[in-house]
Structure formats: C-alpha cells, structure tokens
Design a protein around this motif. Structure first.
Motif, mmCIF file in Angstrom:
data_model
loop_
_atom_site.group_PDB
_atom_site.id
_atom_site.type_symbol
_atom_site.label_atom_id
_atom_site.label_comp_id
_atom_site.label_asym_id
_atom_site.label_seq_id
_atom_site.Cartn_x
_atom_site.Cartn_y
_atom_site.Cartn_z
ATOM 1 N N THR A 1 0.835 -1.284 0.035
ATOM 2 C CA THR A 1 -0.055 0.162 -0.171
ATOM 3 C C THR A 1 0.797 1.269 -0.044
ATOM 4 N N ASP A 2 2.158 1.016 0.182
ATOM 5 C CA ASP A 2 3.097 2.238 0.421
ATOM 6 C C ASP A 2 3.564 2.670 -1.082
ATOM 7 N N ALA A 3 3.299 3.421 -1.750
ATOM 8 C CA ALA A 3 3.659 3.830 -2.955
ATOM 9 C C ALA A 3 4.947 4.157 -2.990
ATOM 10 N N ALA A 4 5.744 4.807 -1.924
ATOM 11 C CA ALA A 4 7.181 5.346 -1.884
ATOM 12 C C ALA A 4 7.839 4.018 -1.959
ATOM 13 N N ALA A 5 7.416 2.968 -1.258
ATOM 14 C CA ALA A 5 8.150 1.671 -0.970
ATOM 15 C C ALA A 5 8.265 0.975 -2.446
ATOM 16 N N ARG A 6 7.183 0.920 -3.027
ATOM 17 C CA ARG A 6 7.137 0.437 -4.463
ATOM 18 C C ARG A 6 7.988 1.170 -5.472
ATOM 19 N N ALA A 7 7.813 2.458 -5.291
ATOM 20 C CA ALA A 7 8.640 3.234 -6.341
ATOM 21 C C ALA A 7 10.119 3.090 -5.828
ATOM 22 N N ASP A 8 10.651 2.954 -4.756
ATOM 23 C CA ASP A 8 12.049 2.656 -4.430
ATOM 24 C C ASP A 8 12.544 1.242 -4.648
ATOM 25 N N ALA A 9 11.582 0.248 -4.389
ATOM 26 C CA ALA A 9 11.783 -1.036 -4.951
ATOM 27 C C ALA A 9 12.200 -1.133 -6.436
ATOM 28 N N SER A 10 11.251 -0.535 -7.151
ATOM 29 C CA SER A 10 11.229 -0.379 -8.613
ATOM 30 C C SER A 10 12.658 0.233 -9.115
ATOM 31 N N HIS A 11 12.957 1.310 -8.443
ATOM 32 C CA HIS A 11 14.273 1.982 -8.735
ATOM 33 C C HIS A 11 15.359 1.167 -8.468
ATOM 34 N N ARG A 12 15.416 0.464 -7.410
ATOM 35 C CA ARG A 12 16.424 -0.360 -7.245
ATOM 36 C C ARG A 12 16.715 -1.526 -8.131
ATOM 37 N N PHE A 13 15.487 -2.054 -8.458
ATOM 38 C CA PHE A 13 15.485 -3.149 -9.753
ATOM 39 C C PHE A 13 16.129 -2.477 -10.900
#
Length: 186
Positions: free
Chosen positions: A39-51
């Motif tokens: 549910t945390d959009a920032a966590a999703r964006a951060d994980a996507s960026h790291r990937f």
C-alpha cells in the motif's frame, strides 16, 4: 548513473557467475511484482528504482565488452571524463559514448595537471584508430588510392603501347597542327 558494482553489492573483480548470482538476489528482493500488493507507494517506487539499477548493472557487467568499456570509464587515471547526465536514468547502448541519454565523452582540457602539451595521448589515439568507422574509412581510402595508382600506371602503359616513339609533347604538337590545318580549310 551510480556504481554498477555497488548496485549489485560486488567487488570490481567479480566473476560473471558472481554478477549473475548477485542480480538474481536483487531481483528476488526488489522486483516490482513482489511489491505490487504494497500500500506504500514510496516503497514500491523505491523497490522499482533499485530493480532498474540492478538490471542496468547486470546488463553492463554481464557482457565482456560493455564491462570493459565501463571499467575504462571508472579508472581515475583515464583521459576521458564522463559528462554527467541530467537525469538519474542511464542507458548503455553499443555506441562509443554517442546518442541516447547518459551524456557524452569529452576530453578534459589540456593544461590542468595532465600530460605536457607536446606529448601524445596514446590511449586516445588507440581508441580513435580502432573504431569501426575509422577502419572502414581507412579501407575505403586505401582501395581508392590503390585504384588511382593502378589507373595512372595503366594509362601510361596504354599511351606508350599506342604511341611508341612519341613523347606526350610531340603528340600535343601534332594535334595542334591538325587543328590549325582544319581551321585553315574552313
């Protein structure tokens, strides 16, 4: 751009197998599908960026040619300076620093603690001489020059064969005489 070795958590002398294993670990941890339910959009964006960083790092470090070019860019004593891109995304193509995002290759200005003004930058010269375009142009120029030399010798041989005993100047004089006589007959 970021350090590809750091993105995968590797030393600079890592093998291809270590690069592959490190990428798999990062992909399992940071893949966007794994965080799609968050549910945390920032966590999703951060994980996507790291990937994306890990995928870029794997793309470069898994190919020997790209890795060698990347390592050359990282060398502190290199005579090339990578211009920093305006965005944080990077794109590694097949070119020699041309094209898509990611800046361009520039030579640092002379006089700033580098080699003396009269010395030869052998690394730059080797890189320029071994480029595909240079080699193609060199081959094309050599074909043209050898063709011109062949034609020049052939034309001279044909002249001597058809006009034995005459020099070129004698032939030009006889042509001028014929032209004058033809003008006089008109």
């Amino acid at each position: 751009m970021g350090d590809h070795y750091q993105a995968l958590g590797l030393r600079r002398d890592a093998t291809k197998a270590e690069v592959k294993a490190a990428f798999r670990r990062r992909a399992l941890r940071d893949h966007p599908d794994r965080h799609a339910g968050s549910t945390d959009a920032a966590a999703r964006a951060d994980a996507s960026h790291r990937f994306r960083q890990a995928a870029d790092a794997y793309h470069v470090l898994s190919d020997d040619r790209r890795r060698a070019e990347y390592d050359l860019r990282l060398r502190p004593a290199s005579s090339y300076a990578r211009a920093s891109p305006s965005s944080s995304s990077s794109c590694y193509g097949y070119g020699y620093g041309y094209g898509q995002r990611g800046g361009s290759w520039r030579r640092p200005p002379r006089g700033g603690g580098g080699a003396s003004a009269g010395s030869i930058d052998w690394e730059f010269l080797l890189k320029a001489v071994t480029r595909r375009g240079f080699l193609i142009n060199l081959g094309f120029a050599s074909v043209l020059l050898s063709g011109a030399a062949f034609l020049d010798g052939s034309i001279l041989d044909i002249w001597k064969m058809n006009n034995s005993g005459k020099s070129f100047e004698d032939a030009m004089e006889s042509i001028e005489k014929v032209k004058k006589t033809q003008k006089g007959n008109r």
